[in-house]
Write an enzyme that holds these catalytic residues in place. Structure first.
Site, PDB file in Angstrom:
ATOM      1  N   LYS A 226     -62.394  -9.979  -9.870  1.00  0.00           N
ATOM      2  CA  LYS A 226     -63.241 -10.261 -11.040  1.00  0.00           C
ATOM      3  C   LYS A 226     -64.392 -10.480 -10.743  1.00  0.00           C
ATOM      4  O   LYS A 226     -65.496 -10.793 -11.929  1.00  0.00           O
ATOM      5  CB  LYS A 226     -62.726 -11.551 -11.704  1.00  0.00           C
ATOM      6  CG  LYS A 226     -61.075 -11.795 -11.983  1.00  0.00           C
ATOM      7  CD  LYS A 226     -60.438 -12.871 -12.339  1.00  0.00           C
ATOM      8  CE  LYS A 226     -59.191 -13.115 -12.435  1.00  0.00           C
ATOM      9  NZ  LYS A 226     -58.426 -14.340 -12.813  1.00  0.00           N
TER      10      LYS A 226
ATOM     11  N   ARG B  44     -50.821 -23.313 -17.089  1.00  0.00           N
ATOM     12  CA  ARG B  44     -51.025 -22.080 -17.882  1.00  0.00           C
ATOM     13  C   ARG B  44     -49.942 -21.783 -18.748  1.00  0.00           C
ATOM     14  O   ARG B  44     -48.581 -22.032 -18.579  1.00  0.00           O
ATOM     15  CB  ARG B  44     -51.476 -20.994 -16.981  1.00  0.00           C
ATOM     16  CG  ARG B  44     -52.066 -21.198 -15.579  1.00  0.00           C
ATOM     17  CD  ARG B  44     -53.699 -21.596 -16.250  1.00  0.00           C
ATOM     18  NE  ARG B  44     -54.157 -20.453 -17.032  1.00  0.00           N
ATOM     19  CZ  ARG B  44     -54.928 -19.351 -16.517  1.00  0.00           C
ATOM     20  NH1 ARG B  44     -55.064 -19.332 -15.020  1.00  0.00           N
ATOM     21  NH2 ARG B  44     -55.297 -18.447 -17.026  1.00  0.00           N
TER      22      ARG B  44
ATOM     23  N   PRO C  10     -61.486 -13.064 -18.384  1.00  0.00           N
ATOM     24  CA  PRO C  10     -61.419 -11.912 -18.340  1.00  0.00           C
ATOM     25  C   PRO C  10     -60.789 -11.445 -16.921  1.00  0.00           C
ATOM     26  O   PRO C  10     -61.268 -12.165 -15.976  1.00  0.00           O
ATOM     27  CB  PRO C  10     -62.870 -11.168 -18.352  1.00  0.00           C
ATOM     28  CG  PRO C  10     -63.636 -12.327 -19.180  1.00  0.00           C
ATOM     29  CD  PRO C  10     -63.023 -13.564 -18.847  1.00  0.00           C
ATOM     30  N   GLU C  11     -59.705 -10.651 -16.903  1.00  0.00           N
ATOM     31  CA  GLU C  11     -59.017 -10.227 -15.606  1.00  0.00           C
ATOM     32  C   GLU C  11     -59.474  -8.969 -15.147  1.00  0.00           C
ATOM     33  O   GLU C  11     -60.411  -8.441 -15.705  1.00  0.00           O
ATOM     34  CB  GLU C  11     -57.520 -10.294 -15.944  1.00  0.00           C
ATOM     35  CG  GLU C  11     -57.190 -11.700 -16.184  1.00  0.00           C
ATOM     36  CD  GLU C  11     -55.637 -11.659 -16.728  1.00  0.00           C
ATOM     37  OE1 GLU C  11     -54.858 -11.306 -15.891  1.00  0.00           O
ATOM     38  OE2 GLU C  11     -55.328 -12.785 -17.563  1.00  0.00           O
TER      39      GLU C  11
END
Length: 284
Positions: A60, A272, A2-3
């Site tokens: 975050k 990534r 989650p960002e």
């Protein structure tokens, strides 16, 4: 993971249902989730009878200031969802999910559950005598919030000067700007027509300006859509985020670009998955 938009979506949900609510008790089902204090029992004891005053987000991280009914401070509750963490507001008699790690109980048969399949998520109880920034060490390393005045064009430009690493790598650095992760880095770079592999020192002033604007815009749009769900993210009610269906490039490898029709490509960059349009984001 989650960002910022996903964490902000959870924060907004927590504000609606938990502020003013008193914690009647709780249980820790997976002790490693508790980063501080060392004892899960002390964690629950610290939260017992405390009331949520408000929720804030830093990068975050989620933080709630707590108070006893006597208005005396009772510390802070900190949460980081990491890769697969979920906070769910449910009835206490609802079957406990397989990966439930922490349960906090409230009146009217309500409960806040921390569910985390990968077990990387963390929770903290920070005592009134402690400083959250000292206890939750990651808070000290965060750069400015994207929506803050500190995240100015001048700051962004100066921070990128002289850096030879890719702009995609820089955006993932939480010390540069807090809350941006893999999804929204790819999206913002597409919106600003910058190839993710471009070295920071090669960027022109107008590109940095466009990128800053794109970061703010895509984060705002995603918050309005309830975040992005590609795997594990859910809001407080267990509902998926809706931004994924609007994404420009992220998760759309092999599909036509929404702008030019060219095929979206995916590469590995700094470990990534990185998505871009070779036409709209030309090499420098």
């Amino acid at each position: 993971m989650p960002e910022l938009p996903e964490v902000e979506t959870v924060r907004l949900g927590l504000e609606k249902v938990t502020v003013g609510m008193q914690i009647m008790g709780g249980e820790v089902l997976y002790p490693r989730t508790i980063a501080h204090p060392q004892s899960p029992q002390v964690f629950i004891q610290g939260l017992q009878d405390a009331t949520f005053l408000s929720w804030m987000r830093r990068g975050k991280y989620l933080l709630s200031q707590l108070s006893f009914s006597t208005q005396q401070p009772s510390g802070w509750l900190g949460v980081h969802l990491r890769m697969t963490g979920q906070l769910l507001w449910v009835a206490q008699d609802e079957p406990v999910q397989k990966h439930t790690r922490v349960r906090l109980f409230f009146v009217n048969n309500r409960e806040l559950r921390f569910v985390d399949q990968r077990t990387f998520g963390q929770m903290w109880w920070v005592a009134p005598t402690e400083d959250p920034k000292q206890v939750i060490s990651g808070l000290q390393k965060l750069g400015p919030e994207p929506f803050s005045e500190e995240f100015s064009v001048d700051y962004f430009w100066e921070s990128l000067q002289g850096r030879k690493r890719s702009i995609k790598s820089a955006l993932l650095d939480q010390a540069l700007v807090a809350g941006v992760g893999n999804i929204y880095a790819d999206e913002a770079l597409f919106m600003s027509e910058i190839r993710p592999t471009t070295a920071c020192h090669q960027l022109q002033t107008e590109q940095v300006q466009r990128l800053r604007t794109a970061i703010i815009e895509v984060l705002s749009t995603s918050i309005g859509a309830g975040g992005t769900t590609f795997s594990d993210f859910r809001d407080l009610k267990g509902v998926n985020g809706n931004y994924g269906g609007m994404a420009w490039v992220y998760g759309r490898q092999g599909q036509p670009c929404r702008t030019c029709g060219q095929t979206i490509e995916r590469i590995k960059l700094v470990g990534r998955s990185t998505h871009f349009c070779p036409q709209c984001q030309p090499e420098s």
